[in-house]
Enzyme design. Sequence first.
Site, PDB file in Angstrom:
ATOM      1  N   ASP A 125       0.695  -1.246   0.014  1.00 22.71           N
ATOM      2  CA  ASP A 125       0.126  -0.168   0.144  1.00 22.71           C
ATOM      3  C   ASP A 125       0.983   1.313   0.468  1.00 22.71           C
ATOM      4  OD1 ASP A 125      -2.784   0.285   0.570  1.00 22.71           O
ATOM      5  OD2 ASP A 125      -2.285   2.330   1.013  1.00 22.71           O
ATOM      6  N   ASP A 141       3.886   2.315  -4.487  1.00 20.93           N
ATOM      7  CA  ASP A 141       2.929   3.100  -4.489  1.00 20.93           C
ATOM      8  C   ASP A 141       3.290   3.206  -6.748  1.00 20.93           C
ATOM      9  OD1 ASP A 141       2.265   5.468  -6.807  1.00 20.93           O
ATOM     10  OD2 ASP A 141       3.803   6.503  -6.083  1.00 20.93           O
ATOM     11  N   VAL A 142       1.560   2.462  -7.030  1.00 17.00           N
ATOM     12  CA  VAL A 142       1.415   1.672  -7.778  1.00 17.00           C
ATOM     13  C   VAL A 142       1.543   2.760  -9.149  1.00 17.00           C
ATOM     14  CG1 VAL A 142      -0.036   0.142  -7.161  1.00 17.00           C
ATOM     15  CG2 VAL A 142      -0.753   2.188  -8.302  1.00 17.00           C
ATOM     16  N   TYR A 155     -12.694   6.664 -14.350  1.00 17.29           N
ATOM     17  CA  TYR A 155     -12.420   5.998 -13.681  1.00 17.29           C
ATOM     18  C   TYR A 155     -13.279   4.163 -14.939  1.00 17.29           C
ATOM     19  CZ  TYR A 155     -14.251   2.400 -10.430  1.00 17.29           C
ATOM     20  OH  TYR A 155     -14.208   0.997  -9.332  1.00 17.29           O
ATOM     21  N   LYS A 203     -11.447   0.803 -16.140  1.00 20.87           N
ATOM     22  CA  LYS A 203     -11.405  -0.289 -15.464  1.00 20.87           C
ATOM     23  C   LYS A 203     -12.133  -1.226 -16.661  1.00 20.87           C
ATOM     24  CE  LYS A 203     -11.027  -0.128 -11.139  1.00 20.87           C
ATOM     25  NZ  LYS A 203     -10.323  -0.873 -10.805  1.00 20.87           N
TER      26      LYS A 203
END
Length: 255
Positions: free
Chosen positions: A37, A63-64, A156, A160
Amino acid sequence: MKYADKKIAVITGGAMGIGAEAAVSLAKDGHHIVICDINVDAAERFSRQLQERGYTADACQVDVASLDSVTNAFSWIDSEFGRCDVLVNSAGIAKTMPFLEFDLDVFNKTLHINVTGTFMCCQRAAQIMRKNGFGRIINIASVAGLRAVGKGRTAYGTSKGAVIALTRQMAVELSEYGITANAIAPGPVDTPMTKELHSDSFRQAYSNAIPAKRYGTTQEIAGAVSYLASDVAAYVNGIVLPVDGGFLAWGAGDL
């Protein structure tokens, strides 16, 4: 290597919400859990909570959105455990605004975290999985990636949808290494993010559009994660599994 007798499950965005519940479910299944995370303090607190419940867990900051951060995290996982058996990508962001006024910076940031971040984590995890000839990649997508869900979800929903396409591509390319890639498309779920984004009126309207007439729970999504991570799902590859109370099936509503 540590926990050589256990499969290693890595969960991004694992300190809260769906990611945290997936971690609990996989811990119950006997996995060693690595909570990844951006909030390392929250990740460490949650890993301690898992340990207090009798499970084994570690925390790792990631941190993605940062290639260096992702690379460092998975290099540590590789050196510490020598394997990554399950990857659950739950890290993500969402912000709503009308399409005609949608901010480009918000759009780009959403796609970078939700799509590019998922790609980077999947690629690095798959490189470790390939060495062991086994892996389960599970991406948390959304019903918003399969159909438009109300207004304001330009970034968003697009992100996705891209995660779903990415999952299918990985399923095709990684199968020869014993790795499966699948996505889960939750309907509305009670999480910190939905509680912040969903107004009371939106929540009521959304619930009315679902045959189950309610939001889902994080436990219900976690159950799908456990299934896709399990040995009985070895022949399940490249699917998108809606966990949505029948929302996608009920296109005509009360008609």
